[in-house]
Enzyme design. Structure first.
Site, PDB file in Angstrom:
ATOM      1  N   TYR A 148       0.817  -1.211   0.000  1.00  0.00           N
ATOM      2  CA  TYR A 148       0.000   0.000   0.000  1.00  0.00           C
ATOM      3  C   TYR A 148       0.853   1.264   0.000  1.00  0.00           C
ATOM      4  CZ  TYR A 148      -4.413  -2.441   0.888  1.00  0.00           C
ATOM      5  OH  TYR A 148      -5.529  -3.221   0.784  1.00  0.00           O
ATOM      6  N   LYS A 198       4.188 -15.282   3.529  1.00  0.00           N
ATOM      7  CA  LYS A 198       4.432 -16.098   2.331  1.00  0.00           C
ATOM      8  C   LYS A 198       5.947 -16.265   2.238  1.00  0.00           C
ATOM      9  CE  LYS A 198       2.996 -18.212  -1.411  1.00  0.00           C
ATOM     10  NZ  LYS A 198       2.180 -19.445  -1.393  1.00  0.00           N
ATOM     11  N   ASP A 230      -1.745 -18.711   1.868  1.00  0.00           N
ATOM     12  CA  ASP A 230      -2.705 -19.513   1.090  1.00  0.00           C
ATOM     13  C   ASP A 230      -3.324 -20.601   1.966  1.00  0.00           C
ATOM     14  OD1 ASP A 230      -0.178 -20.630   1.202  1.00  0.00           O
ATOM     15  OD2 ASP A 230      -0.141 -21.318  -0.880  1.00  0.00           O
ATOM     16  N   ASP A 254      -5.881  -7.379   4.579  1.00  0.00           N
ATOM     17  CA  ASP A 254      -7.044  -6.850   3.856  1.00  0.00           C
ATOM     18  C   ASP A 254      -7.871  -8.005   3.300  1.00  0.00           C
ATOM     19  OD1 ASP A 254      -8.673  -4.897   2.516  1.00  0.00           O
ATOM     20  OD2 ASP A 254      -7.625  -5.433   0.657  1.00  0.00           O
ATOM     21  N   ASP A 258     -11.714  -9.769   4.862  1.00  0.00           N
ATOM     22  CA  ASP A 258     -12.953  -9.885   4.091  1.00  0.00           C
ATOM     23  C   ASP A 258     -13.416 -11.343   4.075  1.00  0.00           C
ATOM     24  OD1 ASP A 258     -12.938  -7.167   3.430  1.00  0.00           O
ATOM     25  OD2 ASP A 258     -13.551  -7.551   1.363  1.00  0.00           O
TER      26      ASP A 258
HETATM   27  C1  IPM Z   1     -10.176  -1.762   3.827  1.00  0.00           C
HETATM   28  C2  IPM Z   1     -10.487  -1.369   2.412  1.00  0.00           C
HETATM   29  C3  IPM Z   1      -9.389  -0.428   1.902  1.00  0.00           C
HETATM   30  C4  IPM Z   1      -8.071  -1.161   1.966  1.00  0.00           C
HETATM   31  C5  IPM Z   1      -9.665   0.113   0.474  1.00  0.00           C
HETATM   32  C6  IPM Z   1     -10.968   0.867   0.409  1.00  0.00           C
HETATM   33  C7  IPM Z   1      -8.531   0.931  -0.048  1.00  0.00           C
HETATM   34  O1  IPM Z   1     -10.619  -2.490   1.607  1.00  0.00           O
HETATM   35  O2  IPM Z   1     -10.064  -0.876   4.688  1.00  0.00           O
HETATM   36  O3  IPM Z   1     -10.052  -2.954   4.082  1.00  0.00           O
HETATM   37  O4  IPM Z   1      -7.730  -1.909   1.036  1.00  0.00           O
HETATM   38  O5  IPM Z   1      -7.350  -1.005   2.960  1.00  0.00           O
HETATM   39 MG    MG Z   2     -10.569  -4.296   2.617  1.00  0.00          MG
END
Ligand code: IPM
Ligand code: MG
Length: 402
Positions: A148, A198, A230, A254, A258
Site C-alpha cells: 500500500y 508467504k 494460502d 485486507d 474480508d
Molecule cells: C479496507 C479497504 C481499503 C483497503 C480500500 C478501500 C482501499 O478495503 O479498509 O479494508 O484496502 O485497505
Molecule cells: Mg478491505
C-alpha cells in the site's frame, strides 16, 4: 475533553464519506449519543468532507486542514470512501488516497479486526453451523507499510507492451511494533498467535517471520505458529474456531479479513479500529470504521447494515475514550437487537424457518432497536480483556513508542 458541569465532553471527527457511509455514520452517531446520555458524557462532533465527496467539493480526497483536525481530535469515526463515480483508473485523485493519508499521516500502524459469530446469525452464514461454534478471532493487520505504501510505477510503454509495478517493503521496526502489539493482545486472550506470511516466496515475509520469532522470546506464555497465507485462507473457512489472534502484513490482512467476515454472516457486521502509538488524555488516538466498502448501489436507501459502524463506535468508546462500560453496553445492545430478531437484508436468514422469527428492518430502524436496548452498566458478559486500553498503552510503552 472539556468539562461542562460534571459532564465530560469528547471531541470526535465524523467522516461520513461516500455511498452508504453517511447512512451508517448517522446511525452510529445516534447510538453514541444514547450511550453518552446513559453514561454521562457528550460528544462534540466535527464533520469533514473527505473521499469522493472531498474530490467533488475541493478537488482532493483530503485536505491538510482535515488531516490536522483529525490529529487534534480524540478519535475519528469513518463510514466508507469510494465509488464508481471516482473509479477512473487514469485519475490522479482517488477517494482511497484519503484513507492512506490518514493511516500513514496519523501513524495508525495497526488495524484491529475482531471476528466473532453472534449465535443468532449462524443461519445467515453460508458455512455449516458446527464450523462456526466458538469462532472468536482477532485479525491484526499491519496498516502503514507493504504494497500500500511502497513505490509504484503506473503503466508505461506502448500499447501491447505496457508495464506497471508495485513494491512491498518492510523494515524491522515496522514488523516489530505490530508483532509486539499482537503478542500483547494474544496474552490478554487465549494466548495463541498465528503469524501469516508467504515466506516460501517473499523476502519481506522471511524478514517478517524472523522478527516475529525474535519477539516471541519475550512472550513464552503465548503459543506462536506460522502459516503461509494460502493455507491460512483455507483454514479460516475450514476450522475458523482454531484461531485466536492473527497478525499479518497489510495486503494479506485486507484479504483475509474480508474472507473472515463471511463467518460473521456479513461484511456489514464487522468493525475495525486503527491505532498507533499516540495517546490522548483519554486513551489511544484512533480511526474507527466498518470493514465494508461504500456499497453505492444501496446508498441513501436505508438498506445498509449499520452494525459494523456501531460496533466500531463501541471500540472507539473503549480504546480512545476509556468508556469501557459504555462500550460494553453498546455491544450488549447490538446482541439484544439481534436476539430480538431485527435483521437488515444482508443478515437475513437463509432458511424460511429461521426467517419466520425475524423482522426485516432498514438502517434507521436497526439503530433505533439498538438505542432502545442500551441499558446501564452491568457485569461484563464474560469476555476477556481483548481490547483493554491499558494493555494497548502498556504495549506501546514496552515498545518505546510513547
Ligand atoms: C479496507 C479497504 C481499503 C483497503 C480500500 C478501500 C482501499 O478495503 O479498509 O479494508 O484496502 O485497505
Ligand atoms: Mg478491505
Amino acid at each position: 475533553m472539556t468539562a461542562r458541569g460534571d459532564l465530560r465532553s469528547y471531541r470526535l471527527v465524523a467522516i461520513p464519506g461516500d455511498g452508504v457511509g453517511p447512512d451508517v455514520v448517522a446511525a452510529a452517531r445516534g447510538v453514541l449519543a444514547a450511550a453518552g446520555a446513559r453514561f454521562g458524557f457528550e460528544i462534540a462532533w466535527t464533520d469533514l468532507i473527505v473521499g469522493g465527496a472531498g474530490i467533488d467539493a475541493y478537488g482532493v480526497a483530503i485536505r491538510d486542514e482535515d488531516l490536522a483536525a483529525c490529529a487534534e481530535s480524540d478519535a475519528i469515526l469513518l463510514g466508507a470512501v469510494g465509488g464508481p463515480k471516482w473509479d477512473d483508473p487514469t485519475a490522479m485523485v482517488r477517494p482511497e488516497q484519503a484513507l492512506f493519508a490518514m493511516r500513514g499521516g496519523l501513524g495508525l500502524f495497526a488495524n484491529l479486526r475482531p471476528v466473532s459469530v453472534h449465535p443468532a446469525l449462524v443461519p445467515a452464514s453460508p458455512l455449516r453451523p458446527e464450523l462456526l461454534e466458538g469462532v472468536d478471532m482477532l485479525i491484526v493487520r499491519e496498516l502503514t507499510g507493504g504494497l500500500y505504501f511502497g513505490d509504484r510505477t503506473e503503466a508505461t510503454g506502448a500499447a501491447g507492451a505496457r508495464a506497471a509495478s508495485d513494491t512491498l517493503p518492510y523494515s524491522e521496526p515496522e514488523i516489530a511494533r505490530v508483532a509486539g502489539l499482537a503478542f500483547e493482545l494474544a496474552r490478554g486472550r487465549r494466548k495463541r498467535l498465528t503469524s501469516v506470511d508467504k515466506a516460501n516466496v517473499l523476502a519481506t515475509s522471511r524478514l517478517w517471520r524472523t522478527v516475529v520469532h525474535e519477539i516471541a522470546t519475550e512472550y513464552p506464555d503465548v503459543t506462536l505458529e506460522d502459516r503461509l497465507v494460502d493455507a491460512c485462507a483455507m483454514q479460516i473457512v475450514r476450522s475458523p474456531a482454531s484461531f485466536d489472534v492473527l497478525v499479518t502484513e497489510n495486503l494479506f490482512g485486507d484479504i483475509l479479513s474480508d474472507e473472515a467476515s463471511v463467518l460473521a454472516g456479513s461484511l456489514g457486521m464487522l468493525p475495525s479500529a486503527s491505532v498507533g502509538a499516540r495517546r490522548t488524555a483519554h486513551g489511544l488516538h484512533g480511526l474507527y470504521e466498518p470493514i465494508h466498502g461504500s456499497a453505492p448501489d444501496i446508498a441513501g436507501q436505508d438498506l445498509a447494515n449499520p452494525i459494523g459502524t456501531i460496533l466500531s463506535g463501541a471500540m472507539l468508546l473503549r480504546l480512545s475514550l476509556g468508556q469501557a462500560d459504555a462500550a460494553d453496553a453498546v455491544e450488549r445492545a447490538v446482541a439484544a437487537a439481534l436476539d430480538g430478531g431485527y435483521r437488515t437484508g444482508d443478515i437475513w436468514p437463509r432458511s424460511v424457518a429461521a426467517a419466520e422469527a425475524c423482522t426485516r428492518v432498514g438502517t434507521v430502524e436497526m439503530a433505533d432497536a439498538i438505542v432502545a436496548r442500551i441499558g446501564p452498566a452491568a457485569a461484563p458478559p464474560g469476555r476477556g480483556p481483548d481490547f483493554d486500553v491499558g494493555t494497548l498503552v502498556a504495549t506501546s510503552q514496552l515498545l518505546g513508542l510513547l
